[in-house]
Design an enzyme around this catalytic site. Structure first.
Site, PDB file in Angstrom:
ATOM      1  N   LYS A  99      86.867  85.013  14.859  1.00  0.00           N
ATOM      2  CA  LYS A  99      85.800  84.061  14.105  1.00  0.00           C
ATOM      3  C   LYS A  99      84.560  85.084  14.055  1.00  0.00           C
ATOM      4  O   LYS A  99      83.617  84.897  13.225  1.00  0.00           O
ATOM      5  CB  LYS A  99      85.870  82.851  14.473  1.00  0.00           C
ATOM      6  CG  LYS A  99      86.947  81.887  14.143  1.00  0.00           C
ATOM      7  CD  LYS A  99      86.693  80.444  14.196  1.00  0.00           C
ATOM      8  CE  LYS A  99      88.084  79.648  13.775  1.00  0.00           C
ATOM      9  NZ  LYS A  99      87.588  78.213  13.997  1.00  0.00           N
ATOM     10  N   LYS A 118      99.157  85.096   7.298  1.00  0.00           N
ATOM     11  CA  LYS A 118      99.189  83.310   7.224  1.00  0.00           C
ATOM     12  C   LYS A 118      98.896  82.926   5.926  1.00  0.00           C
ATOM     13  O   LYS A 118      97.869  83.493   5.317  1.00  0.00           O
ATOM     14  CB  LYS A 118      98.311  82.981   8.242  1.00  0.00           C
ATOM     15  CG  LYS A 118      99.036  82.403   9.389  1.00  0.00           C
ATOM     16  CD  LYS A 118      98.208  81.773  10.566  1.00  0.00           C
ATOM     17  CE  LYS A 118      97.845  80.475  10.068  1.00  0.00           C
ATOM     18  NZ  LYS A 118      96.986  79.919  11.231  1.00  0.00           N
ATOM     19  N   LYS A 173      93.715  79.170   3.175  1.00  0.00           N
ATOM     20  CA  LYS A 173      92.872  78.633   2.084  1.00  0.00           C
ATOM     21  C   LYS A 173      91.554  79.793   1.435  1.00  0.00           C
ATOM     22  O   LYS A 173      91.177  79.634   0.522  1.00  0.00           O
ATOM     23  CB  LYS A 173      92.233  77.302   2.237  1.00  0.00           C
ATOM     24  CG  LYS A 173      90.985  77.200   3.245  1.00  0.00           C
ATOM     25  CD  LYS A 173      90.184  75.959   2.930  1.00  0.00           C
ATOM     26  CE  LYS A 173      88.683  76.411   3.714  1.00  0.00           C
ATOM     27  NZ  LYS A 173      87.856  75.320   3.632  1.00  0.00           N
TER      28      LYS A 173
END
Ligand code: TRP
Length: 344
Positions: A122, A206, A209
């Site tokens: 991240k 994966k 969104k």
């Protein structure tokens, strides 16, 4: 029921899980989390949280944050989490999460937290510019779980390392305070199929969104036409559906579609292959799309109804926060005593 995580731990078996407040929930969130949350209600006392304090680690969003939380709450309820049987609440409404996180900051070691791969992903290249909160994210997660002395935590594969950290923190807290079974060592519940739902276009990524192409995912709010067209255009290969699991090797996209079918119908992959093995995707894809639409459209309708009814949702969340506090506050009082904090 899974075996007790510590044979000596005598507290109740309890499930805790959390989801980030995100709009744009998709099939991966449903099969990987929501559907499992619903099923676990039959076996355990369940506490389900919407983690708004985790959400602000990557940046502020004061205009939308509360509504993003409401949307996830609506998804929980629409999917079948029963607010009467289970506890649904917003993390920041129970102040003890942050209090316990601070105490755990003094238990967790720098080296443990520095190993967390999700932070590295991240934070990207410039970790120096990420918030201290993002670094500390897994410690707050440990506090979420242990504030309720939860024993079982349904999560995706990507959260396994955070669960290990939670166990390490629990163990060190217990040792340091000479209270061997004070906290349970919480176990992840990661079951397939449906444990990992991949992009419809690339079986190595994966479903997410944040993927720029909407064709890579099924959103919980997609209608039957959108679902049909996305599934029909999903990447496959010219071979038919295999007859057995060995035939899925090297065919990640096919494995994903079969896994989705199995998860959504709550069947085994072997049984799906027994039904469709040898048939072409011209048969399999429409069957999959129809099954998905039948499952998701009532959920989408209920989500729309609930998100329009803020008063009802807020009443559910207020009630949930009250139930969560009733479990958390006595545990926090015990923690304060064990740590030796002042009380009068
Ligand atoms: N980090 C989890 C995720 O991104 C969300 C989360 C926060 C969580 N606190 C939790 C999950 C406690 C399980 C238990 O999926």
């Amino acid at each position: 029921m899974t075996d007790a995580v510590q044979p000596q731990y005598k507290g109740p078996q309890r499930v805790f899980s959390g989801m980030q407040p995100t709009n744009g929930l998709h099939l991966g969130n449903y099969l990987g989390a929501l559907q499992k949350f619903v099923r676990l209600q039959d076996q355990y006392e369940c506490i389900y949280c919407i983690v708004d304090l985790h959400a602000i680690t990557i940046g502020p969003d004061p205009q939308n944050l509360a509504n993003r939380c409401r949307e996830v709450a609506a998804a929980y309820v629409a999917a079948g989490v029963d607010p009467k049987r289970s506890t649904i609440f917003i993390q920041s409404a129970v102040r003890e999460h942050t209090e316990l996180a601070w105490i755990f900051n003094c238990v967790a070691r720098m080296g443990w937290v520095e190993r967390m791969t999700q932070f590295k992903d991240k934070a990207g290249k410039d970790a120096q510019r990420s918030s201290v909160g993002l670094f500390d994210y897994p410690v707050l997660q440990a506090a979420d779980i242990l504030l309720y002395k939860a024993t079982h935590v349904p999560v995706g594969e990507d959260q396994k390392q955070h669960l290990e950290l939670s166990r390490d923190i629990a163990q060190k807290f217990n040792n340091d305070h000479d209270a061997p079974n004070f906290f349970p060592l919480p176990e992840p519940l990661i079951q397939g199929p449906g444990a990992r739902i991949m992009s419809l276009r690339d079986g190595s990524k994966k479903m997410s969104k944040s993927d720029p192409s909407d064709m890579t995912r099924i959103n919980l709010t997609d209608d039957a036409d959108a679902i049909m067209s996305k599934i029909k255009k999903a990447t496959t290969d010219p071979l038919p559906v295999p007859e057995n699991k060995e035939g899925l090797a090297g065919r990640a996209e096919v494995e994903n579609l079969v896994g989705i079918f199995a998860a959504v119908t709550e069947r085994r992959v072997e049984d799906v292959l027994a039904e469709f093995g040898g048939k072409g995707f011209g048969v399999f894809k429409p069957a999959l799309a129809e099954t998905l639409a039948a499952k998701l459209s009532p959920i989408a309708a209920e989500m729309r109804r609930l998100t329009a009814d803020t008063a009802t949702l807020d009443a559910i969340l207020r009630d949930g926060a009250e139930k969560a506090r009733a479990v958390a506050q006595p545990i926090m009082a015990e923690v304060r005593e064990v740590v030796g904090l002042w009380s009068a």
